[in-house]
Scaffold this motif. Structure first.
Motif, PDB file in Angstrom:
ATOM      1  N   LEU A 112     -34.179 -24.667 -50.812  1.00 15.91           N
ATOM      2  CA  LEU A 112     -34.047 -24.280 -49.414  1.00 15.91           C
ATOM      3  C   LEU A 112     -35.132 -23.306 -49.001  1.00 15.91           C
ATOM      4  CD1 LEU A 112     -30.183 -24.135 -49.291  1.00 15.91           C
ATOM      5  CD2 LEU A 112     -31.613 -25.447 -47.717  1.00 15.91           C
ATOM      6  N   LYS A 113     -35.546 -23.456 -47.756  1.00 15.10           N
ATOM      7  CA  LYS A 113     -36.596 -22.628 -47.178  1.00 15.10           C
ATOM      8  C   LYS A 113     -36.028 -21.881 -45.966  1.00 15.10           C
ATOM      9  CE  LYS A 113     -39.999 -26.201 -48.367  1.00 15.10           C
ATOM     10  NZ  LYS A 113     -41.066 -27.084 -47.829  1.00 15.10           N
ATOM     11  N   SER A 114     -36.721 -20.841 -45.565  1.00 17.86           N
ATOM     12  CA  SER A 114     -36.252 -20.074 -44.410  1.00 17.86           C
ATOM     13  C   SER A 114     -36.182 -20.943 -43.157  1.00 17.86           C
ATOM     14  CB  SER A 114     -37.160 -18.868 -44.168  1.00 17.86           C
ATOM     15  OG  SER A 114     -38.494 -19.292 -43.965  1.00 17.86           O
ATOM     16  N   GLU A 115     -37.080 -21.910 -43.073  1.00 21.47           N
ATOM     17  CA  GLU A 115     -37.083 -22.777 -41.894  1.00 21.47           C
ATOM     18  C   GLU A 115     -35.920 -23.769 -41.878  1.00 21.47           C
ATOM     19  OE1 GLU A 115     -39.631 -22.211 -44.026  1.00 21.47           O
ATOM     20  OE2 GLU A 115     -40.828 -24.046 -44.320  1.00 21.47           O
ATOM     21  N   ASP A 116     -35.128 -23.803 -42.935  1.00 25.21           N
ATOM     22  CA  ASP A 116     -33.918 -24.618 -42.934  1.00 25.21           C
ATOM     23  C   ASP A 116     -32.745 -23.899 -42.267  1.00 25.21           C
ATOM     24  OD1 ASP A 116     -34.818 -25.658 -46.244  1.00 25.21           O
ATOM     25  OD2 ASP A 116     -35.063 -26.820 -44.387  1.00 25.21           O
ATOM     26  N   THR A 117     -32.934 -22.648 -41.929  1.00 20.69           N
ATOM     27  CA  THR A 117     -31.881 -21.884 -41.270  1.00 20.69           C
ATOM     28  C   THR A 117     -31.521 -22.519 -39.934  1.00 20.69           C
ATOM     29  OG1 THR A 117     -32.494 -19.798 -42.328  1.00 20.69           O
ATOM     30  CG2 THR A 117     -31.309 -19.657 -40.234  1.00 20.69           C
ATOM     31  N   ALA A 118     -30.252 -22.836 -39.763  1.00 24.60           N
ATOM     32  CA  ALA A 118     -29.787 -23.501 -38.545  1.00 24.60           C
ATOM     33  C   ALA A 118     -28.283 -23.707 -38.639  1.00 24.60           C
ATOM     34  CB  ALA A 118     -30.474 -24.855 -38.371  1.00 24.60           C
TER      35      ALA A 118
ATOM     36  N   GLY B 240     -19.762 -27.769 -36.608  1.00 25.02           N
ATOM     37  CA  GLY B 240     -20.975 -27.118 -37.097  1.00 25.02           C
ATOM     38  C   GLY B 240     -20.690 -26.055 -38.135  1.00 25.02           C
ATOM     39  N   THR B 241     -21.657 -25.852 -39.018  1.00 26.93           N
ATOM     40  CA  THR B 241     -21.566 -24.812 -40.034  1.00 26.93           C
ATOM     41  C   THR B 241     -22.934 -24.151 -40.176  1.00 26.93           C
ATOM     42  OG1 THR B 241     -20.857 -24.320 -42.313  1.00 26.93           O
ATOM     43  CG2 THR B 241     -22.034 -26.377 -41.975  1.00 26.93           C
ATOM     44  N   GLN B 242     -22.943 -22.830 -40.251  1.00 27.12           N
ATOM     45  CA  GLN B 242     -24.191 -22.074 -40.279  1.00 27.12           C
ATOM     46  C   GLN B 242     -24.771 -22.044 -41.682  1.00 27.12           C
ATOM     47  OE1 GLN B 242     -25.923 -20.245 -37.675  1.00 27.12           O
ATOM     48  NE2 GLN B 242     -27.482 -20.132 -39.286  1.00 27.12           N
ATOM     49  N   ILE B 243     -26.048 -22.327 -41.768  1.00 31.01           N
ATOM     50  CA  ILE B 243     -26.822 -22.142 -43.001  1.00 31.01           C
ATOM     51  C   ILE B 243     -27.891 -21.098 -42.709  1.00 31.01           C
ATOM     52  CG2 ILE B 243     -28.386 -23.184 -44.676  1.00 31.01           C
ATOM     53  CD1 ILE B 243     -25.821 -24.474 -45.005  1.00 31.01           C
ATOM     54  N   SER B 244     -27.911 -20.048 -43.498  1.00 31.30           N
ATOM     55  CA  SER B 244     -28.926 -19.014 -43.349  1.00 31.30           C
ATOM     56  C   SER B 244     -29.652 -18.858 -44.673  1.00 31.30           C
ATOM     57  CB  SER B 244     -28.295 -17.681 -42.933  1.00 31.30           C
ATOM     58  OG  SER B 244     -27.669 -17.802 -41.670  1.00 31.30           O
TER      59      SER B 244
ATOM     60  N   GLY C  44     -21.218 -24.233 -45.599  1.00 32.98           N
ATOM     61  CA  GLY C  44     -22.341 -23.410 -45.148  1.00 32.98           C
ATOM     62  C   GLY C  44     -22.277 -22.017 -45.718  1.00 32.98           C
ATOM     63  N   GLY C  45     -23.333 -21.254 -45.447  1.00 38.31           N
ATOM     64  CA  GLY C  45     -23.354 -19.877 -45.915  1.00 38.31           C
ATOM     65  C   GLY C  45     -24.743 -19.322 -45.975  1.00 38.31           C
ATOM     66  N   LEU C  46     -24.856 -18.192 -46.674  1.00 30.32           N
ATOM     67  CA  LEU C  46     -26.130 -17.493 -46.844  1.00 30.32           C
ATOM     68  C   LEU C  46     -26.648 -17.763 -48.247  1.00 30.32           C
ATOM     69  CD1 LEU C  46     -28.229 -15.392 -45.882  1.00 30.32           C
ATOM     70  CD2 LEU C  46     -26.717 -13.626 -46.811  1.00 30.32           C
TER      71      LEU C  46
END
Length: 131
Positions: free
Chosen positions: A90-96, A124-128, A9-11
């Motif tokens: 990737l789109k902003s709405e994929d942030t989760a 879990g791993t954060q995607i921003s 995951g990551g930014l």
């Protein structure tokens, strides 16, 4: 006991790509249907992709949530007991927060897998995704 450990995951900027990995241990991986779920703040956990157990009549069957079709690809390597999710465009709405999950021989159909069908979960791993 099944153990799942996600990484990757990551930014990322919108339009970019990431690949998530999930290492499975504790049981024979090829006997398990595995899936990727995500949960955004204030929303329910939803399955974005699933792939059936590595053996059996429906081995390798996949499910994709409509919003990720053509952008995300789920794959598994039974010899390495590893699950991946390649995420492109990737789109902003994929942030989760993205989770991998496993269930023994759960059938993968056209219906979206439910979180309640999976007894084993990673941390879990954060995607921003930034605009």
């Amino acid at each position: 006991q099944v153990r799942l450990v996600e990484s990757g995951g990551g930014l990322v900027q919108a339009g970019g790509s990431l690949r998530l990995s999930c290492e499975f241990s504790g049981r024979p991986f090829n006997m398990y249907t595995v899936a990727w779920f995500r949960q955004a703040p204030g929303k329910e956990r939803e399955c974005v992709a699933g792939i059936s157990a590595g053996i059996g009549p429906t081995a390798g069957a996949t499910f994709y949530e409509n919003s990720v079709k053509g952008r995300f690809t789920i794959s598994r390597d039974n010899a390495k007991s590893t699950l991946w999710l390649q995420m492109n465009s990737l789109k902003s709405e994929d942030t989760a927060v993205y989770y991998c999950a496993a269930a023994p021989f759960l059938p993968i159909t056209a219906a979206q897998p439910r979180a309640t069908d999976f007894p084993s979960w990673g941390q879990g791993t954060q995607i921003s995704v930034s605009i």
